[in-house]
Enzyme design. Structure first.
Site, short mmCIF file in Angstrom:
data_model
loop_
_atom_site.label_atom_id
_atom_site.label_comp_id
_atom_site.label_asym_id
_atom_site.label_seq_id
_atom_site.Cartn_x
_atom_site.Cartn_y
_atom_site.Cartn_z
CG HIS A 35 32.14 67.90 -29.31
ND1 HIS A 35 32.01 66.55 -29.16
CD2 HIS A 35 32.49 68.10 -30.61
CE1 HIS A 35 32.25 65.95 -30.31
NE2 HIS A 35 32.55 66.88 -31.21
CD GLN B 179 32.55 65.66 -42.39
OE1 GLN B 179 31.99 66.74 -42.53
NE2 GLN B 179 33.33 65.39 -41.35
CG MET C 232 29.89 65.73 -37.84
SD MET C 232 30.33 64.57 -39.17
CE MET C 232 31.62 63.63 -38.40
#
Length: 290
Positions: free
Chosen positions: A37, A61, A30
């Site tokens: 990440h 979500q 995201m």
């Protein structure tokens, strides 16, 4: 490096790559990228010919009172970071491109998706599974790489891939931590200096649990009780849950045999943080550092 905005273009690129025999490694994110990440991207680079990273803040979500609107977004910065890692494609679609008008199909797992974080965040994992399934169909990966920090999410995605016969191998990578042990997370940016210091209680409590196991303790109920007590002493911390579960079924475990996962969800101020550790029988427990 190309930034792709439209689903049809990304899917066609992926299909063309596969026709040429390229193995695709995929890292769904995201955005607001941190070293956690990047460890996933490096793993994708190791095992695939082409690495694709998606950057999409998925509204499905987030609950009505959660942080969708303020979730950190900086595509230009993320793109500069990924370019240095030789990522070939960033897939950064608009919400309207992922969820076209009239979109109504969702994927859920009522058994595993409504417990733990799913109990605290109703509908969260339905949104996660739905968007991940769509991304898999668009990007056509051979490998999809996820971090262990979101442990329940990892289990749910593995279950979905198995249940729905996705021809994808799910690769999990260890938690990447700050120097003081705090698990890296985009939401750490919400913490004030005092809250940031208080947040280290999560890692300290995990270490405490590991030490108990190393000293021969196998009563997981006792360990949970002591962990709760330890976290509760931090004034800025408010416990959502502390649970010990089976690593694959997520069923509660009261006695340590082979392995169990200690899962934490704790509010530090208004910021909800999660963390976990795999507990192994005496002499085999270890902290999930990368």
């Amino acid at each position: 490096m190309d930034i792709i905005r439209r689903t049809q273009i990304m899917q066609q690129i992926a299909l063309n790559l596969k026709k040429k025999g390229n193995k695709i490694g995929f890292v769904p994110t995201m955005g607001a990228l941190h070293f956690g990440h990047l460890s996933l991207v490096r793993r994708a680079n190791q095992i695939s010919h082409t690495t694709i990273v998606s950057i999409f803040v998925n509204p499905l979500q987030f609950g009505p009172n959660e942080d969708y609107d303020k979730y950190p977004r900086d595509l230009a910065k993320d793109a500069d970071t990924l370019k240095e890692l030789n990522v070939e494609y960033i897939f950064a679609p608009d919400v309207s491109n992922i969820y076209a008008e009239g979109f109504s199909t969702e994927i859920s797992n009522s058994k595993l998706g409504n417990i733990l974080c799913g109990k605290s965040r109703p509908g969260h994992f339905k949104g996660v599974l739905t968007v991940v399934a769509k991304l898999f169909n668009i990007v056509q990966p051979d490998f999809a790489i996820f971090g262990q920090k979101d442990y329940q999410q990892l289990v749910l995605i593995k279950r979905m891939v198995q249940d729905l016969n996705f021809p994808i191998e799910i690769i999990s990578c260890p938690i990447v931590r700050e120097s003081d042990g705090l698990a890296m997370s985009s939401r750490n940016s919400y913490l004030s200096p005092d809250e940031r210091k208080a947040a280290t209680i999560l890692y300290k409590s995990l270490q405490f649990a590991v030490d108990k196991v190393e000293n021969g303790e196998d009563n997981l109920e006792l360990i949970k009780k002591e962990v709760r007590k330890m976290i509760s002493k931090e004034p800025l911390a408010s416990i959502d849950y502390v649970e010990t579960v089976h690593p694959f079924t997520l069923e509660p475990k009261e006695k340590l045999k082979d392995e169990a996962v200690l899962l934490l969800a704790v509010y530090i101020g208004k910021t909800r943080l999660i963390d976990n550790i795999i507990l192994k029988e005496k002499k085999d427990a270890k902290i999930g550092n990368a």
